[in-house]
Design an enzyme around this catalytic site. Structure first.
Site, PDB file in Angstrom:
ATOM      1  N   GLY A  95       0.908  -1.103   0.083  1.00 17.47           N
ATOM      2  CA  GLY A  95       0.057   0.011   0.015  1.00 17.47           C
ATOM      3  C   GLY A  95       0.884   1.219   0.125  1.00 17.47           C
ATOM      4  N   ASP A 129       2.584   5.238  -8.903  1.00 18.81           N
ATOM      5  CA  ASP A 129       3.584   5.310  -7.827  1.00 18.81           C
ATOM      6  C   ASP A 129       4.901   5.776  -8.473  1.00 18.81           C
ATOM      7  OD1 ASP A 129       1.532   3.996  -6.972  1.00 18.81           O
ATOM      8  OD2 ASP A 129       2.270   2.171  -6.957  1.00 18.81           O
TER       9      ASP A 129
HETATM   10  C1  GLA Z   1      -1.006   0.327  -6.960  1.00 22.13           C
HETATM   11  C2  GLA Z   1      -0.428   0.497  -8.425  1.00 22.13           C
HETATM   12  C3  GLA Z   1      -1.024   1.832  -8.834  1.00 22.13           C
HETATM   13  C4  GLA Z   1      -2.378   2.132  -8.618  1.00 22.13           C
HETATM   14  C5  GLA Z   1      -2.842   1.657  -7.125  1.00 22.13           C
HETATM   15  C6  GLA Z   1      -4.160   1.858  -7.248  1.00 22.13           C
HETATM   16  O1  GLA Z   1      -0.369   1.166  -6.137  1.00 22.13           O
HETATM   17  O2  GLA Z   1       0.666   0.193  -8.394  1.00 22.13           O
HETATM   18  O3  GLA Z   1      -0.562   1.840 -10.333  1.00 22.13           O
HETATM   19  O4  GLA Z   1      -3.175   1.552  -9.843  1.00 22.13           O
HETATM   20  O5  GLA Z   1      -2.315   0.404  -6.821  1.00 22.13           O
HETATM   21  O6  GLA Z   1      -4.778   3.130  -7.193  1.00 22.13           O
END
Ligand code: GLA
Length: 410
Positions: free
Chosen positions: A119, A166
């Protein structure tokens, strides 16, 4: 300390050290792979990499958190390694194949203070830090934007068909601000955080391993969005892209069209109805999703398209200093993720509710969900009570986030 540990391990000092942050996402969850906006910020916790050159194309890496030395030959990377953290190193090296002198190798020591339980983007922080470290070490001169693009593909090769949120925030974050990230066309914009906003981050106690069950649940959502986009594209007479993405239809698909989507469906049936190749629906970077598996379609579109509007509204609320408005949007985001996107858990729901009861303006899961972390918005007056409420139900960590800068060479 990292440099000393490096010297003790390899008998020489590192020539390059870099760091890459982790992140929380304020709002805009599961929108990035539909090419719709997100609003994350980098946090001070992250990954550091110390590096020195080696010859013969051998890359040796040790971690201060994880067991098992990785030894990968740049010329013969072979299959995905079995050890989870080696996989991200492998993904990064695959992206650097053919770049720099072929016999350039490296010795790496990697450490992180970012919780790895899911997360907070520990895997992207790791991948970005390794890519930056190697780019600096081998003189590849890759820009932050280029490293972001490489890291996105590197991680998809490891198994999760993720979007670009991310890597983009880790590469381009500005201290003191969140970043509004758009993917089509690509653009980033710093969004200053009101001085009185406090962001509480708390662990649900439920792991969401990106290498296991969370990966499959995530990829299933990606396919669900593609099915919705293919059907909406066909019905609206709009080319939804390859693979089909909801972002192409966001301004055109009204409530009525979304309501007419099937609750669930499989790729084989949708491909027939929409007149598209089934491949564009099920092909993932690291494999193929079953074309016969039923996945959620209407609720997926409903969440993603409403969440994109909440990102716009949240950016406006931040600009106006309307923290109560921001909190309401965070609550609505969590509700939509829980009910429509089905990526919350009882633990995350309980944690968010506890923080709201403790006086938070709003609370939501952050990141992919399926376990992991939640965040809450508070004010200087309420933050202590919200921290206490989080600590009542969370096994920890519980901490306050500040907006950190992006990755850098130290
Ligand atoms: C993960 C993925 C991101 C995004 C999030 C949900 O962190 O790596 O690219 O999709 O989940 O928002």
């Amino acid at each position: 300390e990292l440099k000393q540990a490096f010297t003790a391990l390899y008998g020489e000092a590192p020539s390059v050290t870099v760091r890459a942050p982790g992140r929380i996402n304020l709002i805009g969850e599961h929108t990035d792979y539909s090419l719709l906006p997100v609003l994350p910020l980098a946090i001070p916790l992250g990954t550091r990499v110390a590096a020195a050159s080696d010859s013969g194309g051998l890359v040796t890496a040790s971690s201060r958190q994880f067991q098992g030395t990785a030894r990968l030959e740049r010329g013969g990377l072979g299959q995905l390694p079995a050890t989870p953290w080696h996989r991200y190193l492998w993904g990064a090296l695959k992206m650097l194949e053919g770049r720099g002198a072929p016999d350039s190798g490296a010795r790496l020591l990697i450490e992180g203070d970012l919780p790895t339980t899911g997360g907070l983007s520990s895997s992207s922080s790791f991948t970005m830090a390794v890519l930056l470290g190697l780019s600096e070490l081998w003189g590849l001169g890759l820009s932050a934007e280029e490293l972001v693009a490489l890291a996105i593909v590197a991680e998809r090769q490891v198994g999760v068909e993720s979007g670009g949120m991310d890597q983009t925030i880790i590469g381009l974050a500005r201290a003191g601000a969140a970043l509004r990230i758009d993917f089509e066309p690509p653009a980033v914009r710093a969004v200053a955080l009101p001085e009185e906003l406090r962001l509480v981050v708390a662990y649900s106690g439920e792991q969401a391993p990106k290498g296991g069950s969370a990966r499959d649940a995530y990829n299933e959502r990606v396919v669900g969005c593609r099915l919705a986009a293919a059907l909406l594209g066909a019905r609206l007479g709009v080319e939804p892209g390859t693979p089909p993405v909801l972002g192409r239809l966001a301004d055109l698909a009204g409530e009525e069209e979304i309501a007419r989507l099937p609750e669930r469906g499989c790729a084989a049936a949708v491909a027939r109805e929409a007149g598209v190749e089934v491949d564009v629906l099920v092909k993932l970077t690291a494999g193929v999703f079953s074309d016969a598996a039923d996945v959620w379609v209407r609720p997926a579109a409903s969440h993603v398209l409403s969440e994109a509007r909440r990102v716009d509204a949240a950016e406006q609320a931040l600009g106006a200093g309307d923290l109560a408005g921001l909190g309401r949007l965070m609550d609505a985001s969590h509700g939509s993720l829980a009910e429509d996107y089905r990526c919350s858990t009882p633990g995350l729901d309980r944690l968010c509710q506890a923080m709201r009861n403790g006086g938070a303006l709003g609370a939501r899961l952050t990141g992919a969900g399926f376990g992991g972390y939640a965040i809450a918005a508070a004010t200087p007056d309420t933050v202590e009570a919200v921290l206490a409420a989080a600590n009542q139900v969370s096994p920890g960590p519980v901490f306050l986030a500040t907006a950190a800068g992006g990755m850098e060479r130290l």
